[in-house]
Scaffold this motif. Structure first.
Motif, short mmCIF file in Angstrom:
data_model
loop_
_atom_site.label_atom_id
_atom_site.label_comp_id
_atom_site.label_asym_id
_atom_site.label_seq_id
_atom_site.Cartn_x
_atom_site.Cartn_y
_atom_site.Cartn_z
N ARG A 129 58.37 -20.83 -34.32
CA ARG A 129 58.64 -22.04 -35.10
C ARG A 129 60.08 -22.46 -34.91
O ARG A 129 61.00 -21.64 -34.99
N ALA A 147 60.29 -27.93 -38.13
CA ALA A 147 58.97 -28.37 -38.56
C ALA A 147 57.97 -28.44 -37.41
O ALA A 147 56.92 -29.07 -37.55
N SER A 148 58.27 -27.81 -36.28
CA SER A 148 57.37 -27.83 -35.12
C SER A 148 57.20 -26.43 -34.58
O SER A 148 58.00 -25.53 -34.84
N PHE A 170 57.14 -24.23 -31.07
CA PHE A 170 57.84 -24.33 -29.78
C PHE A 170 57.23 -23.29 -28.85
O PHE A 170 57.21 -22.10 -29.16
N GLN A 194 57.64 -27.18 -24.78
CA GLN A 194 57.12 -28.33 -25.51
C GLN A 194 56.92 -27.96 -26.98
O GLN A 194 56.90 -26.80 -27.37
N ARG A 195 56.79 -28.99 -27.80
CA ARG A 195 56.61 -28.81 -29.24
C ARG A 195 55.30 -29.46 -29.68
O ARG A 195 54.85 -30.43 -29.10
N ASN A 196 54.73 -28.91 -30.75
CA ASN A 196 53.54 -29.47 -31.36
C ASN A 196 53.62 -29.31 -32.87
O ASN A 196 54.39 -28.47 -33.37
N PRO A 197 52.83 -30.08 -33.61
CA PRO A 197 52.86 -29.96 -35.08
C PRO A 197 52.30 -28.63 -35.55
O PRO A 197 51.43 -28.04 -34.90
N LEU A 198 52.76 -28.18 -36.69
CA LEU A 198 52.33 -26.89 -37.22
C LEU A 198 50.95 -26.96 -37.87
O LEU A 198 50.10 -26.09 -37.65
N THR A 249 47.45 -27.15 -35.51
CA THR A 249 47.22 -26.18 -34.43
C THR A 249 46.97 -24.79 -35.01
O THR A 249 47.48 -24.47 -36.09
N GLY A 274 50.31 -23.04 -35.12
CA GLY A 274 51.13 -23.51 -36.23
C GLY A 274 50.68 -22.94 -37.56
O GLY A 274 51.50 -22.59 -38.42
N VAL A 310 57.29 -29.81 -44.28
CA VAL A 310 56.46 -30.89 -43.73
C VAL A 310 55.85 -31.66 -44.90
O VAL A 310 54.70 -31.42 -45.29
#
Length: 267
Positions: free
Chosen positions: A109, A112-113, A115, A134-138, A141, A144, A160
């Protein structure tokens, strides 16, 4: 002091120029870089020329468009190889992807994303790009959700406040997310079924360090046709937990402590 402030501003501007390439959408013109970085075109041009001399960007001789250069790859390679989670997880994730034919991903983490530290694609889940960096929402996923286990409900809401929707399956209410995370904690793994992108699913498990804190997560992912959660969730959950536990052990985790009650006799 003025000189020091000027130097800091130059560094910030150079970093802003490099950051314009992070979306990976292709090579950029000077005007594109200037607009994205919020700089004048002449300033952007000078910074790009300097960064090109240092190999942090490179310019196509035919199109004159810029892309990130080999010096960035060198720095990224050193940074990721020095990360303790990457060192412990890389081979295990690669083995998991190879044996299942699916994707295996490791993430930590960052604010708020999530990694991505590494990802490997099996024969049933090929990609033409890497997720590394790259990053994605928690909340949308499996990775996350596992990373959110390290936070209280109040901390999650503060981190968030708004849960963005990506598909019709995305969790967008915190109460629903709380319930989902309770289930993750109980069974030891998280699932994600078309919550971030249609046609894809994953199963993920948390990775713990020597203090028992959640420091990373490992997932198995792929297209719906390959991962087949309806019939394989139990199997994939077991496999990802075993692999995540192995990484946790490598980071020094030895399981929850068992204190002897003062009134109990020590055997």
């Amino acid at each position: 002091m003025a000189s020091e402030q000027g130097t800091n501003q130059s560094v910030e501007r150079a970093m802003a120029v490099l950051a314009t390439f992070l979306d990976g959408r292709g090579d950029l013109r000077v005007s594109d870089v200037a607009q994205r970085a919020g700089l004048g075109q002449s300033t952007a041009s000078r910074l790009l020329a300097t960064l090109e001399q240092l190999d942090y960007v490179e310019r196509d001789e035919v199109s004159s468009l810029y892309r990130l250069g080999p010096a960035v790859i060198s720095l990224a390679g050193v940074a990721v190889n020095q990360h303790p989670v990457h060192r412990e997880a890389r081979q295990r994730a690669q083995d998991l992807a190879g044996s299942l034919g699916l994707g295996a991903n490791v993430a930590v983490r960052r604010g708020a994303s999530l990694f991505y530290l590494c990802n490997f694609e099996g024969s049933l889940a090929p990609k033409s790009f890497t997720l590394l960096g790259q990053r994605n929402p928690l909340h949308a996923t499996g990775l996350g959700k596992c990373l959110l286990l390290g936070l209280s409900a109040e901390q999650r809401r503060e981190l968030v406040p708004r849960l963005s929707r990506f598909t019709q399956h995305t969790i967008t209410e915190h109460d629903e997310l709380d319930t989902a995370l309770e289930a993750v904690a109980a069974r030891g793994y998280a699932t994600e079924h078309e919550e971030l992108a249609l046609g894809r699913a994953c199963v993920a498990a948390p990775v713990l360090d020597h203090t028992g804190s959640v420091v990373a997560a490992l997932s198995i992912s792929g297209p719906l046709s390959a991962i087949d959660l309806a019939s394989r969730e139990g199997e994939l959950g077991r496999r990802v937990i075993e692999a995540a536990d192995s990484i946790s052990n490598g980071l020094g985790y030895i399981g929850p402590s068992h204190r002897t009650d003062p009134g109990e006799e020590t055997p």
